[in-house]
Design a protein around this motif. Structure first.
Motif, PDB file in Angstrom:
ATOM      1  N   SER A 191      27.235   3.218  12.724  1.00 51.67           N
ATOM      2  CA  SER A 191      27.029   4.251  11.676  1.00 51.67           C
ATOM      3  C   SER A 191      25.823   4.955  11.974  1.00 51.67           C
ATOM      4  CB  SER A 191      27.032   3.904  10.321  1.00 51.67           C
ATOM      5  OG  SER A 191      28.468   3.363   9.721  1.00 51.67           O
ATOM      6  N   LEU A 192      25.849   6.372  12.313  1.00 58.52           N
ATOM      7  CA  LEU A 192      24.845   7.108  12.512  1.00 58.52           C
ATOM      8  C   LEU A 192      24.351   8.230  11.463  1.00 58.52           C
ATOM      9  CD1 LEU A 192      25.465   7.766  16.313  1.00 58.52           C
ATOM     10  CD2 LEU A 192      24.184   5.633  15.193  1.00 58.52           C
ATOM     11  N   ILE A 193      23.400   8.698  11.283  1.00 56.72           N
ATOM     12  CA  ILE A 193      22.803   9.812  10.406  1.00 56.72           C
ATOM     13  C   ILE A 193      21.985  10.690  11.331  1.00 56.72           C
ATOM     14  CG2 ILE A 193      21.827  10.962   8.258  1.00 56.72           C
ATOM     15  CD1 ILE A 193      22.189   8.063   6.849  1.00 56.72           C
ATOM     16  N   ILE A 194      22.668  11.831  11.570  1.00 55.12           N
ATOM     17  CA  ILE A 194      21.622  12.823  12.366  1.00 55.12           C
ATOM     18  C   ILE A 194      21.177  13.959  11.310  1.00 55.12           C
ATOM     19  CG2 ILE A 194      21.787  14.434  14.256  1.00 55.12           C
ATOM     20  CD1 ILE A 194      23.944  12.511  15.525  1.00 55.12           C
ATOM     21  N   LEU A 195      19.802  14.078  11.314  1.00 52.53           N
ATOM     22  CA  LEU A 195      19.254  14.981  10.562  1.00 52.53           C
ATOM     23  C   LEU A 195      18.715  16.202  11.437  1.00 52.53           C
ATOM     24  CD1 LEU A 195      18.005  16.133   7.961  1.00 52.53           C
ATOM     25  CD2 LEU A 195      15.961  14.904   8.417  1.00 52.53           C
ATOM     26  N   LEU A 196      19.035  17.427  10.725  1.00 52.70           N
ATOM     27  CA  LEU A 196      18.405  18.472  11.747  1.00 52.70           C
ATOM     28  C   LEU A 196      17.662  19.401  10.535  1.00 52.70           C
ATOM     29  CD1 LEU A 196      17.771  20.695  14.126  1.00 52.70           C
ATOM     30  CD2 LEU A 196      19.980  21.661  13.547  1.00 52.70           C
ATOM     31  N   THR A 197      16.394  19.646  10.783  1.00 53.57           N
ATOM     32  CA  THR A 197      15.629  20.471  10.059  1.00 53.57           C
ATOM     33  C   THR A 197      14.657  21.112  10.615  1.00 53.57           C
ATOM     34  OG1 THR A 197      14.440  20.491   8.071  1.00 53.57           O
ATOM     35  CG2 THR A 197      13.779  18.726   9.328  1.00 53.57           C
ATOM     36  N   ASP A 198      14.076  22.299  10.091  1.00 63.72           N
ATOM     37  CA  ASP A 198      13.025  22.943  10.504  1.00 63.72           C
ATOM     38  C   ASP A 198      11.724  23.198   9.957  1.00 63.72           C
ATOM     39  OD1 ASP A 198      13.696  25.108   8.858  1.00 63.72           O
ATOM     40  OD2 ASP A 198      13.290  26.736  10.027  1.00 63.72           O
ATOM     41  N   GLY A 199      11.547  22.564   8.802  1.00 62.37           N
ATOM     42  CA  GLY A 199      10.470  22.466   7.836  1.00 62.37           C
ATOM     43  C   GLY A 199      10.044  21.432   6.788  1.00 62.37           C
ATOM     44  N   ASP A 200       8.998  21.427   6.301  1.00 57.13           N
ATOM     45  CA  ASP A 200       8.663  20.395   5.511  1.00 57.13           C
ATOM     46  C   ASP A 200       9.596  20.624   4.081  1.00 57.13           C
ATOM     47  OD1 ASP A 200       6.937  19.725   7.171  1.00 57.13           O
ATOM     48  OD2 ASP A 200       5.188  20.840   6.560  1.00 57.13           O
ATOM     49  N   PRO A 201       9.601  19.344   3.365  1.00 57.62           N
ATOM     50  CA  PRO A 201      10.511  19.515   2.061  1.00 57.62           C
ATOM     51  C   PRO A 201       9.744  20.497   1.149  1.00 57.62           C
ATOM     52  CG  PRO A 201       9.263  17.380   2.416  1.00 57.62           C
ATOM     53  CD  PRO A 201       9.213  18.089   3.628  1.00 57.62           C
ATOM     54  N   THR A 202      10.276  21.327   0.515  1.00 53.38           N
ATOM     55  CA  THR A 202       9.978  22.235  -0.760  1.00 53.38           C
ATOM     56  C   THR A 202      10.463  22.228  -1.866  1.00 53.38           C
ATOM     57  OG1 THR A 202      11.565  24.181   0.163  1.00 53.38           O
ATOM     58  CG2 THR A 202       9.313  23.976   1.132  1.00 53.38           C
ATOM     59  N   VAL A 203      11.691  21.615  -2.105  1.00 48.84           N
ATOM     60  CA  VAL A 203      12.412  21.691  -3.352  1.00 48.84           C
ATOM     61  C   VAL A 203      12.832  19.996  -3.737  1.00 48.84           C
ATOM     62  CG1 VAL A 203      14.545  22.173  -4.473  1.00 48.84           C
ATOM     63  CG2 VAL A 203      13.471  23.739  -2.776  1.00 48.84           C
ATOM     64  N   GLY A 204      12.478  19.718  -4.993  1.00 49.07           N
ATOM     65  CA  GLY A 204      13.114  18.319  -5.297  1.00 49.07           C
ATOM     66  C   GLY A 204      11.732  17.384  -4.876  1.00 49.07           C
ATOM     67  N   GLU A 205      11.926  16.139  -4.293  1.00 47.79           N
ATOM     68  CA  GLU A 205      10.810  15.365  -4.016  1.00 47.79           C
ATOM     69  C   GLU A 205      10.262  16.031  -2.656  1.00 47.79           C
ATOM     70  OE1 GLU A 205       8.277  13.240  -3.910  1.00 47.79           O
ATOM     71  OE2 GLU A 205       9.623  12.290  -5.185  1.00 47.79           O
ATOM     72  N   THR A 206       8.933  16.255  -2.830  1.00 49.81           N
ATOM     73  CA  THR A 206       8.390  16.932  -2.031  1.00 49.81           C
ATOM     74  C   THR A 206       7.352  16.143  -1.185  1.00 49.81           C
ATOM     75  OG1 THR A 206       6.927  18.150  -3.217  1.00 49.81           O
ATOM     76  CG2 THR A 206       8.872  19.218  -2.714  1.00 49.81           C
ATOM     77  N   ASN A 207       6.956  14.861  -1.714  1.00 50.62           N
ATOM     78  CA  ASN A 207       5.898  14.117  -1.096  1.00 50.62           C
ATOM     79  C   ASN A 207       6.438  13.247   0.147  1.00 50.62           C
ATOM     80  OD1 ASN A 207       4.640  11.300  -0.750  1.00 50.62           O
ATOM     81  ND2 ASN A 207       3.170  12.388  -2.045  1.00 50.62           N
ATOM     82  N   PRO A 208       6.096  13.522   1.353  1.00 49.11           N
ATOM     83  CA  PRO A 208       6.793  13.028   2.568  1.00 49.11           C
ATOM     84  C   PRO A 208       6.785  11.351   2.607  1.00 49.11           C
ATOM     85  CG  PRO A 208       4.946  14.577   3.281  1.00 49.11           C
ATOM     86  CD  PRO A 208       4.743  14.530   1.638  1.00 49.11           C
ATOM     87  N   ARG A 209       5.677  10.623   2.217  1.00 52.28           N
ATOM     88  CA  ARG A 209       5.701   9.381   1.676  1.00 52.28           C
ATOM     89  C   ARG A 209       6.764   8.780   0.931  1.00 52.28           C
ATOM     90  NH1 ARG A 209       0.844   5.190   2.520  1.00 52.28           N
ATOM     91  NH2 ARG A 209       1.082   6.140   4.567  1.00 52.28           N
ATOM     92  N   SER A 210       6.925   9.462  -0.067  1.00 55.69           N
ATOM     93  CA  SER A 210       7.854   8.972  -1.260  1.00 55.69           C
ATOM     94  C   SER A 210       9.438   9.297  -0.498  1.00 55.69           C
ATOM     95  CB  SER A 210       7.873   9.974  -2.516  1.00 55.69           C
ATOM     96  OG  SER A 210       6.479   9.657  -3.014  1.00 55.69           O
ATOM     97  N   ILE A 211       9.491  10.419   0.253  1.00 50.96           N
ATOM     98  CA  ILE A 211      10.978  10.721   0.715  1.00 50.96           C
ATOM     99  C   ILE A 211      11.218   9.411   1.990  1.00 50.96           C
ATOM    100  CG2 ILE A 211      12.332  12.141   2.332  1.00 50.96           C
ATOM    101  CD1 ILE A 211      10.690  14.683   1.083  1.00 50.96           C
ATOM    102  N   GLN A 212      10.180   9.182   2.548  1.00 46.96           N
ATOM    103  CA  GLN A 212      10.320   8.069   3.736  1.00 46.96           C
ATOM    104  C   GLN A 212      10.770   6.752   2.835  1.00 46.96           C
ATOM    105  OE1 GLN A 212       6.649   8.481   5.320  1.00 46.96           O
ATOM    106  NE2 GLN A 212       7.070   9.874   7.000  1.00 46.96           N
ATOM    107  N   ASN A 213       9.996   6.186   1.669  1.00 42.31           N
ATOM    108  CA  ASN A 213      10.230   5.126   1.176  1.00 42.31           C
ATOM    109  C   ASN A 213      11.607   5.169   0.552  1.00 42.31           C
ATOM    110  OD1 ASN A 213       7.703   4.131   1.721  1.00 42.31           O
ATOM    111  ND2 ASN A 213       6.954   4.862  -0.103  1.00 42.31           N
TER     112      ASN A 213
END
Length: 982
Positions: free
Chosen positions: A430-452
């Motif tokens: 099982s694989l998840i492939i994420l493609l994005t071009d920017g930092d989070p701006t909506v919802g949870e925006t704290n990078p460390r919180s998203i990583q956790n």
């Protein structure tokens, strides 16, 4: 004394040899220049005592200024003077032993000026490489580079930083390279030697190892030599060389020698081979030299190699079946993805969907301000589902914010629900492939919180791969997100081939072969082993484990490699004799001392640095300390160390070289240029033209030759009579000129004459006005879609246009030649919109479109822009493209196929064939049929320019016409050929 001729000058010399050294000079006085800015560099062999090549002057800096760019000005002319920095010797020596590359760049220069000059040594090296040594020898005194812990080095040069003199000496350049630079003042007549050493472990990607060297001297070089030695005890199964600067004149300068385990590639061009033309003192060398190869391997426990008390274990078994996979594509469609990014993402996603195996399951999640699933659950990759997903992907539009957190948790929940419902096949990946071009701006925006949040949700069950599109995204954020969850991160560079980059990345992870791979060795045999357990093994990659042999270890080192297949566990056994392996690495020509130990240190440092990204705060410092100690012990410039470059006491403070991180910003170079026409009409002398030009036809060298006619009409002077570009044999071509027709009205118009004097050489008191054409003009000559030399004839050709064919067309196929050509013709443009050439041996696809040429081999795609120089040689196929944009695909035993993007009238792709006598009797296709038995009918009684061709029972009308021949590249020349419409 013969007066010097005017020459072009530079604002500052900058000769980028990339993996080759560079030197630039600056001085406050106005000094000499030669055509084509640059300095010379040469071969590595030691010259005899006092022996130097004749002086080759360098471009000089007229007025020192930090912001000035190093480009020649075409509008400045100064007197040539015999002074400046002269590089009289330079070599690149790269030795690859068991995938570990050790490269030495050595350059010797002398200051021939009568004033102090500044010489700058500048080069590029791969991002994954570690600099291990740099030194300067000035007047017999050695000034070494000293590797220190970064904080200590920072304190040593802080004063220079405060003065703005010591910016970082290493910076990121391009996608995969870093630039190293150091400057030093050189006294008159003084000599200086630069030497830089760096090392890297070549990584297997999509079935090949790749060594990249940059070549950009920007001037002619009397002695120039590059040597690449490869030694692979397993045996070299495949070797390919590619360059983006090679010309027909340079072909003999590149030599390749190979036996079972060794290869030697040498590039040693002469001065005449480097010249653009006999009249131009400028070099053609500007681009990349790439060496690709692979090694022999079998279904076994891999290859264990031993040298000087250290071992390395390479594992990449052949013949394993690809495991089924469950893939969730998470695609950013926020507003910042609009335009070209979302277009390329759609294009890549559609291609990736086509590559899914019927055994796979998949789903799509698109997100901006909110996240949306394409289907409620995973669906099989059936033809029907893939087609529906393609339609969905084609309609993705960019708008809104960036809610990465919700999208990632939705992807995990999608896999969780499928797992709970037992809809994930046993043994699937099982694989998840994420493609994005920017930092989070909506919802949870704290990078460390998203990583956790993502790490807790995944819980080690799935692998996450993160693709960062462009340089606005936080790469460090994506890298930790991926490494926390058993995957990796990759930056997708914004360019014309971004879609190909996405497709290539997917190909790297598209074919999992094993999971839970573990390497085991006897505890009494080895110690200090690098990472020995891995989550996934993908097809075309390789696992590498290295370690140290214990002093009193066994004579034979054994290893067990275990992993999981879809329905069972599997174990591989292998062993290696210590004495026999030690004997393998005794040839000093192909190896460097203690390379295996340095390979182990390099790999250990890389893995420790990677582990710090996903480690807890408590563990990070311990990992950094281990990596730092190894970096200092083995003199590696890593993100934890710096190199202090010492200089003579009378010069500015020492400079420091630091290794940049992937996430750091980089400089971006912008190049612009313009083209213009310039001519004078009033009082202009009317020269006899030597050539004519048409936007549709290009240049014709015959125009204006002796005996050519010049036709005048009352009140109108043709472009040819004005000495302006015009086509041959057309009485009045003013209507074809890009500035439309010019009517020349004398102050007192003379009487019209039907046969004016062709010796008229001056037109006085003329004025120009725009006129409207009212007369019929001849139709412009067009380039045919394909040019076919007729069988058994050296002059006659068929000019073929498949105007009545719809959709993709099988243009030719020859099973014995192992080649097939298909294409799609556009009637509106009277040319091909794409052409694809498939070779069976070697298995290579060449897809040509108006944008670029894409070459695919071993699932690895490379894009080349038209008119970029290309020279690629692999067993069974040679690909070349010159500055005219003519791509030739050839081999001594194959028909030569030529492709060209024609940007004249009838813009589109064009096809040509050479060496057609090599076709077999089984050749077929729309064009291939003409190489079967062709019967010519008798000429028509009233018109010998019309005949009938009978091919395979079908009659085709052929008309003798004037067409443009592009077989030697644009702009083409007029020919007479038999024109056939199909």
């Amino acid at each position: 004394m013969k007066p010097p001729r005017p020459v072009r000058t530079c604002s500052k010399v900058l000769v980028l040899l990339s993996l080759l050294a560079i030197h630039q000079t600056t001085t406050a006085e106005k000094v000499a220049s030669v055509h084509g800015c640059g300095v010379s560099w040469g071969m590595r062999e030691r010259l005899g005592s006092g022996e130097e090549p004749p002086h080759v002057p360098a471009c000089q800096h007229k007025q020192p200024h930090a912001a000035e760019q190093s480009w020649c000005s075409a509008h400045e002319h100064v007197t040539h003077k015999q002074n400046g920095i002269d590089i009289y010797s330079l070599t690149v020596d790269s030795r690859v032993s068991s995938r570990f590359a050790h490269t030495v760049v050595t350059s010797r220069v002398v200051n021939r000026a009568n004033t102090v000059q500044e010489a700058t040594f500048q080069m590029e090296l791969p991002k994954k490489a570690f600099i291990t040594n740099f030194s300067m020898i000035i007047d017999g005194m050695t000034y070494p580079g000293i590797i220190k812990e970064k904080a200590e080095a920072q304190a040593q040069y802080s004063a220079a930083v405060a003065k703005g003199k010591s910016a970082g000496l290493v910076k990121a350049t391009g996608r995969n390279m870093e630039q190293f630079q150091v400057s030093v003042s050189v006294a008159p007549n003084a000599k200086i030697t630069f030497e830089l050493v760096y090392e890297e472990l070549l990584k297997r990607r999509l079935g090949v190892y790749e060594l990249l060297l940059k070549v950009r001297p920007q001037q002619l070089v009397k002695h120039l030599q590059m040597d690449i030695h490869i030694f692979e005890p397993q045996g070299i199964s495949f070797l390919e060389t590619e360059s983006t600067f090679m010309t027909n004149q340079l072909v003999d300068a590149l030599t390749t020698w190979q036996n079972k385990t060794k290869a030697h590639i040498r590039f040693k061009p002469t001065l005449s081979q480097q010249q653009k033309s006999p009249e131009q003192q400028e070099t053609v060398l500007d681009g990349n030299l790439i060496i690709r190869y692979d090694v022999d391997r079998a279904i076994s426990g891999g290859s264990i190699q031993i040298e000087n008390g250290y071992f390395v274990h390479y594992f990449a078994p052949e013949g394993l079946t690809t495991m089924p996979k469950n893939v969730v594509f998470v695609i950013d469609k926020s507003g910042s993805m609009s335009g070209r990014k979302i277009q390329q993402t759609r294009e890549a996603l559609i291609k990736i969907l086509d590559d899914l195996s019927p055994r796979d399951q998949f789903n799509l999640i698109v997100f901006s301000t909110e996240a949306t699933q394409w289907r409620p659950s995973l669906v099989p990759a059936s033809a029907e589902n893939v087609n529906k997903a393609r339609s969905f992907a084609a309609g993705i539009q960019a708008l809104g914010g960036t809610n990465i957190n919700d999208a990632m948790l939705m992807a995990v929940q999608l896999l969780d629900s499928s797992n709970q419902e037992e809809r994930l096949p046993e043994g699937s990946v099982s694989l998840i492939i994420l493609l994005t071009d920017g930092d989070p701006t909506v919802g949870e925006t704290n990078p460390r919180s998203i990583q956790n949040n993502v790490r807790e949700a995944v819980s080690g069950r799935y692998s996450l791969f993160c693709l960062g599109f462009g340089f606005d995204v936080s790469y460090a954020f994506l890298e930790k997100l991926a490494l926390d969850n058993g995957g990796l991160a990759r930056r997708i560079h914004e360019d014309s081939d971004s879609a190909l980059q996405l497709q290539d990345f997917y190909q790297e992870v598209a074919n999992p072969l094993l999971t839970a791979v573990t390497f085991e060795y006897p505890s009494n045999a080895v110690e200090e082993v690098t990472q020995n357990n891995f989550r996934l093994l993908f097809k075309g990659s390789e696992m590498v484990v290295a370690g140290k042999l214990q002093d009193r270890g066994p004579d034979v080192l054994t290893a067990t490699v275990s992993g999981k297949l879809p329905t069972q566990n599997i174990t591989f056994q292998t062993e290696s004799s210590v004495a026999e392996q030690e004997a393998e690495f005794q040839s000093p020509k192909y190896i460097f001392h203690n390379f295996m130990e340095r390979l182990w240190a390099y790999l250990t440092i890389q893995q420790l640095l990677e582990q710090t990204v996903s480690a807890s705060d408590a563990d990070q410092q311990a990992l950094r300390n281990q990596a730092l100690n190894l970096s200092l012990a083995y003199s590696f410039v890593t993100p934890l160390t710096s190199m202090v470059v010492t200089k003579p006491d009378d010069q500015e403070q020492s400079q420091v070289a630091e290794k940049p991180m992937e996430g750091e910003s980089r400089n971006r170079n912008v190049h612009s240029g313009s083209t213009f026409f310039k001519y004078y009409l009033q009082g202009a002398k009317i020269p006899k033209p030597e050539a004519s030009f048409s936007p549709r036809r290009g240049w014709n060298r015959q125009a204006g030759a002796a005996g050519s006619r010049m036709n005048f009409r009352p009140g109108v002077l043709s472009s040819r009579q004005l000495g302006l570009p015009g086509p041959p044999d057309v009485p009045d071509h003013a209507a074809y000129h890009p500035f439309r027709r010019l009517a020349i009205l004398p102050a007192s118009a003379p009487p019209a004459t039907s046969n004016p004097d062709p010796a008229v050489s001056r037109v006085m008191n003329m004025k120009i006005e725009e006129t409207t054409m009212t007369t019929q003009t001849p139709a412009p000559i067009q380039a045919p879609s394909a040019i076919l030399p007729l069988p058994g004839q050296s002059v006659e050709r068929l000019c073929v246009d498949p105007r009545h064919r719809q959709g993709p067309v099988n243009l030719l196929s020859d099973p014995e030649q192992g080649v097939e050509v298909t294409g799609q013709y556009e009637r509106e443009k009277a040319g091909f919109s794409w052409i694809e050439v498939t070779f069976k041996n070697p298995l290579v696809w060449v897809h040509a479109s108006p944008e670029h040429v894409v070459v695919t081999r071993n699932r690895r795609s490379s894009a080349y822009k038209w008119k970029e120089t290309l020279f690629s040689v692999m067993p069974g196929l040679k690909m070349t493209m010159d500055k005219t944009g003519l791509l030739l695909l050839s081999d001594p035993d194959k028909v030569t196929i030529g492709l060209l993007f024609w940007d004249g009238r009838g813009e589109g792709l064009r096809l040509l064939l050479r060496d057609t006598d090599r076709f077999s009797s089984h050749v077929g296709g729309t064009l291939g049929q003409f190489y079967q038995e062709v019967l010519w009918g008798s000429p028509a009684a009233s018109d010998d320019g019309r005949r009938t061709l009978r091919v395979q029972g079908n009659d085709h009308s052929a008309t003798r016409e004037r067409r443009l021949d592009y077989q030697e590249g644009p702009p083409g020349v007029e020919i007479s050929c038999w024109s056939v419409e199909l």
